[in-house]
Design a protein around this motif. Structure first.
Motif, mmCIF file in Angstrom:
data_model
loop_
_atom_site.group_PDB
_atom_site.id
_atom_site.type_symbol
_atom_site.label_atom_id
_atom_site.label_comp_id
_atom_site.label_asym_id
_atom_site.label_seq_id
_atom_site.Cartn_x
_atom_site.Cartn_y
_atom_site.Cartn_z
ATOM 1 N N SER A 270 -6.648 18.087 6.190
ATOM 2 C CA SER A 270 -6.830 16.643 6.143
ATOM 3 C C SER A 270 -7.386 16.267 4.775
ATOM 4 C CB SER A 270 -7.746 16.156 7.261
ATOM 5 O OG SER A 270 -9.035 16.682 7.124
ATOM 6 N N VAL B 172 -2.221 15.611 18.531
ATOM 7 C CA VAL B 172 -2.555 14.626 17.502
ATOM 8 C C VAL B 172 -3.372 15.329 16.427
ATOM 9 C CG1 VAL B 172 -3.769 12.473 17.009
ATOM 10 C CG2 VAL B 172 -2.549 12.735 19.169
ATOM 11 N N PHE B 173 -3.027 15.068 15.152
ATOM 12 C CA PHE B 173 -3.714 15.684 14.025
ATOM 13 C C PHE B 173 -4.131 14.624 13.026
ATOM 14 C CE2 PHE B 173 -0.709 18.668 15.784
ATOM 15 C CZ PHE B 173 -1.503 19.791 15.977
ATOM 16 N N GLU B 174 -5.356 14.740 12.525
ATOM 17 C CA GLU B 174 -5.835 13.825 11.499
ATOM 18 C C GLU B 174 -5.279 14.265 10.153
ATOM 19 O OE1 GLU B 174 -10.257 13.181 10.489
ATOM 20 O OE2 GLU B 174 -9.601 11.658 11.932
ATOM 21 N N ARG C 47 -8.219 5.640 9.002
ATOM 22 C CA ARG C 47 -7.627 6.978 9.018
ATOM 23 C C ARG C 47 -6.157 6.921 9.418
ATOM 24 N NH1 ARG C 47 -11.530 9.949 11.595
ATOM 25 N NH2 ARG C 47 -12.849 8.207 11.094
ATOM 26 N N ARG D 173 -3.430 9.398 11.545
ATOM 27 C CA ARG D 173 -3.196 10.587 12.359
ATOM 28 C C ARG D 173 -1.700 10.682 12.606
ATOM 29 N NH1 ARG D 173 -8.201 9.094 16.148
ATOM 30 N NH2 ARG D 173 -9.761 10.298 15.040
ATOM 31 N N ARG E 108 1.130 12.142 15.588
ATOM 32 C CA ARG E 108 1.274 12.592 16.971
ATOM 33 C C ARG E 108 2.632 13.278 17.108
ATOM 34 N NH1 ARG E 108 0.990 7.921 19.580
ATOM 35 N NH2 ARG E 108 -1.244 8.097 19.836
#
Length: 85
Positions: free
Chosen positions: A13, A41-43, A77, A79, A81
């Motif tokens: 990130s 889900v990833f930031e 931010r 993210r 998905r």
């Protein structure tokens, strides 16, 4: 644009400390051997400064051929998905 990769924001990130202008395609790339499931889900980035613009879409070819990934923008931010791994 001052990225800090890793840190408390997680590996991969980015922390943006100044103004960010978003445009074009977001192209996330998976680490070798990574396995994804629908709904993961990833930031991707955290913004400490102001943000303008938006990504036009997400290019998931760096994840896996045929994968479908969507951006999940929030005020501070971005993210992603996994829709179809």
């Amino acid at each position: 644009f001052s990225p800090v990769v890793g840190s408390s924001f997680g590996p991969g990130s980015v922390q943006v400390l100044q103004t960010a202008a978003l445009a074009g395609l977001l192209k996330p790339v998976a680490a070798r051997g990574a396995v994804f499931n629908a709904g993961d889900v990833f930031e991707v980035a955290v913004f400490e400064g102001s943000v303008s613009g938006a990504f036009a879409g997400v290019d998931a070819t760096g994840i896996r051929s045929g994968a479908v990934i969507e951006a999940v923008p929030e005020p501070d931010r971005i993210r992603v998905r996994v829709v179809t791994p």
